[in-house]
Design a protein around this motif. Structure first.
Motif, PDB file in Angstrom:
ATOM      1  N   PRO A   1      68.706  26.498  60.202  1.00 44.50           N
ATOM      2  CA  PRO A   1      69.016  25.673  59.026  1.00 44.50           C
ATOM      3  C   PRO A   1      70.469  25.193  59.007  1.00 44.50           C
ATOM      4  CG  PRO A   1      67.927  27.713  58.378  1.00 44.50           C
ATOM      5  CD  PRO A   1      68.250  27.839  59.816  1.00 44.50           C
ATOM      6  N   HIS A   2      71.364  26.001  59.586  1.00 41.18           N
ATOM      7  CA  HIS A   2      72.773  25.607  59.601  1.00 41.18           C
ATOM      8  C   HIS A   2      73.006  24.465  60.592  1.00 41.18           C
ATOM      9  CE1 HIS A   2      72.734  29.623  57.831  1.00 41.18           C
ATOM     10  NE2 HIS A   2      73.801  29.232  57.171  1.00 41.18           N
ATOM     11  N   ILE A   3      72.299  24.520  61.704  1.00 41.36           N
ATOM     12  CA  ILE A   3      72.427  23.436  62.686  1.00 41.36           C
ATOM     13  C   ILE A   3      71.876  22.145  62.079  1.00 41.36           C
ATOM     14  CG2 ILE A   3      71.787  22.659  65.007  1.00 41.36           C
ATOM     15  CD1 ILE A   3      73.500  25.104  65.150  1.00 41.36           C
ATOM     16  N   ARG A   4      70.747  22.272  61.364  1.00 40.39           N
ATOM     17  CA  ARG A   4      70.155  21.081  60.728  1.00 40.39           C
ATOM     18  C   ARG A   4      71.086  20.509  59.665  1.00 40.39           C
ATOM     19  NH1 ARG A   4      65.214  23.859  61.175  1.00 40.39           N
ATOM     20  NH2 ARG A   4      65.371  24.731  59.091  1.00 40.39           N
ATOM     21  N   ALA A   5      71.864  21.389  59.009  1.00 38.65           N
ATOM     22  CA  ALA A   5      72.796  20.925  57.979  1.00 38.65           C
ATOM     23  C   ALA A   5      74.104  20.444  58.600  1.00 38.65           C
ATOM     24  CB  ALA A   5      73.063  22.046  56.982  1.00 38.65           C
ATOM     25  N   LYS A   6      74.107  20.262  59.905  1.00 38.56           N
ATOM     26  CA  LYS A   6      75.263  19.718  60.645  1.00 38.56           C
ATOM     27  C   LYS A   6      76.522  20.589  60.523  1.00 38.56           C
ATOM     28  CE  LYS A   6      73.286  15.509  61.518  1.00 38.56           C
ATOM     29  NZ  LYS A   6      71.959  16.078  61.751  1.00 38.56           N
ATOM     30  N   VAL A   7      76.330  21.881  60.459  1.00 38.86           N
ATOM     31  CA  VAL A   7      77.485  22.783  60.512  1.00 38.86           C
ATOM     32  C   VAL A   7      77.855  22.932  61.986  1.00 38.86           C
ATOM     33  CG1 VAL A   7      78.334  25.099  59.989  1.00 38.86           C
ATOM     34  CG2 VAL A   7      76.691  24.009  58.459  1.00 38.86           C
TER      35      VAL A   7
END
Lengths: 200, 235
Positions: free
Chosen positions: A150-156
């Motif tokens: 989810p963090h990768i998807r949120a562009k973190v």
């Protein structure tokens, strides 16, 4: 002290220092010993003693010792991406740690003259793999269940939590991932701050 | 619309095999207390199968009733928790946050269903049994309460997998361990806000009742059964 005693002690300590080749079973046992479940024959989530409790309280943690001096700096300078080795990070909870075969995909042909790469080739021939030590981890009492995807998807960016790996050789802990660190970012990005988002 | 997770248990299908109980223990790292401590009421079962006997031998009928946290909309445990460890999430889960729990045990006393359990000990597993622990679930230490979470880790991973594939979450994508293991298919889990989901439809079945409904706890678990056990089998 008699000379024979000195000699015996020296001989014994020298013998214990020699890095004898490990059998597969010994290797597995060493991995087990190094695991986060501790060394006692009974697993319990409690701290093993007062010293352990004090270390947790003051946030003192030993730096991870890696079996191989892998240089992130060198590899990232070759235009490699994090996900080339840390696979599964975009789809699952964990960022995978590379196994021997992942490394040897490139190193079967690249930099074969380096001594470390030659050791790897030998290990691969013997069917041995790495026992990487975790760099970032949460205390058991923190009850944190972190998911990468989810963090990768949120562009973190990876560097937000892991620091600039282009500056690091062997990975070290450079970011203090306390709860304020997580909550600040969640607030900024309007992600859920319900306890159950991370703690379950 | 936000999800609202709920469950339906069909008592006419339940055979009392307790596969759900075993699956629940395995999935959620629930320790076993041992005979002595269980005798003192310290056993932990997030899900138990209650047995009800009707009639005298040999004309005995037995009914099984799997009871887990009912994830009440108006949960008595939440109101009494002084630390907000027990609270309702946006998705209708009755959450138990181990970090916040200070072990007052008020919630266990307030709960009408006796489904909250206190860790009287640090759980122990003889090596190498610790290797079968589920890494997606915390191991709770001494002094905190725990209870059924509707397998929140599976809800999370189900939603995450759907997002990774770029699709909507379908009914049946998320299965708690008890639902997955039930050989009779007696337990159904789903989104009560999705009116097409099996769980939402069965919630409104005329066979449906809720446990201790008149207490006003508004449980999200519905039990389906013939209205009277003595009724002849007509279905």
């Amino acid at each position: 002290m008699p000379a024979w005693l000195v000699l015996t002690v020296l001989a014994l300590s020298a013998a214990s220092c020699v890095d004898a080749p490990f059998s597969e079973r010994q290797q597995a046992e060493r991995v087990l010993q190094r695991s986060r479940w501790g060394t006692s024959s009974v697993y319990t989530p409690a701290r093993t003693g007062l010293a352990d409790a004090a270390r947790t309280h003051f946030g003192l943690r030993a730096d991870p010792v890696q079996p191989f001096a892998y240089s992130h700096r060198v590899h990232l300078a070759q235009e490699m991406a994090c996900v080339d080795c840390h696979q599964g990070v975009e789809s699952g909870p964990r960022a995978g740690l590379p196994g021997m075969n992942t490394c040897m995909t490139c190193h079967a042909a690249i930099a074969t003259e380096k001594p470390l790469v030659q050791t790897m080739a030998k290990m691969q021939a013997e069917g041995r793999d790495f026992a990487w030590a975790r760099v970032y981890d949460y205390a058991r009492e923190a009850h944190v269940r972190f998911e990468h995807a989810p963090h990768i998807r949120a562009k973190v960016e990876c560097s937000t939590c892991h620091g600039d790996m282009r500056q690091q050789d062997v990975a070290t802990r450079v970011v203090d991932m306390d709860m304020a660190f997580c909550v600040n970012c969640h607030t900024q990005k309007q992600a859920s701050n319900d306890c159950l988002t991370c703690h379950y | 619309m936000a999800h609202r997770w709920g469950m339906v248990v069909d008592l006419d299908k339940c055979t009392g095999c307790e596969a759900c109980v075993t699956a629940c223990h395995a999935e959620n790292n629930i320790p076993t207390a041992g005979a002595t401590e269980a005798g003192r009421g310290r056993a932990m079962h997030w899900l138990r199968v209650e047995r009800y006997w009707e009639g005298d031998f040999p004309d005995v009928k037995v009914k099984f009733k799997p009871v887990m946290c009912q994830h009440c909309d108006n949960a008595p445990c939440e109101a009494v928790c002084p630390t907000y460890a027990s609270h309702q999430t946006d998705e209708g889960l009755n959450a138990q946050v181990y970090n916040r729990c200070i072990g007052t045990r008020y919630c266990a006393n307030a709960c009408s269903y006796n489904v909250r359990f206190f860790n009287f000990f640090n759980p122990q597993w003889e090596k190498p049994l610790q290797l079968q622990l589920n890494p997606d679930v915390s191991v709770r230490e001494v002094g905190v309460m725990e209870k059924c979470t509707f397998c929140v880790q599976r809800i999370k991973s189900g939603k995450s997998a759907a997002k990774a594939d770029g699709r909507e979450l379908k009914d049946g994508d998320i299965q708690p361990a008890c639902v997955q293991s039930c050989p009779a298919g007696a337990i159904i889990f789903g989104d009560l806000n999705d009116h097409e989901s099996r769980a939402a439809r069965l919630t409104h079945s005329p066979r449906g009742t809720k446990l201790l409904e008149d207490e006003g706890t508004e449980p999200k678990v519905t039990y389906l059964q013939r209205q009277s056990w003595n009724e002849p089998d007509t279905q």
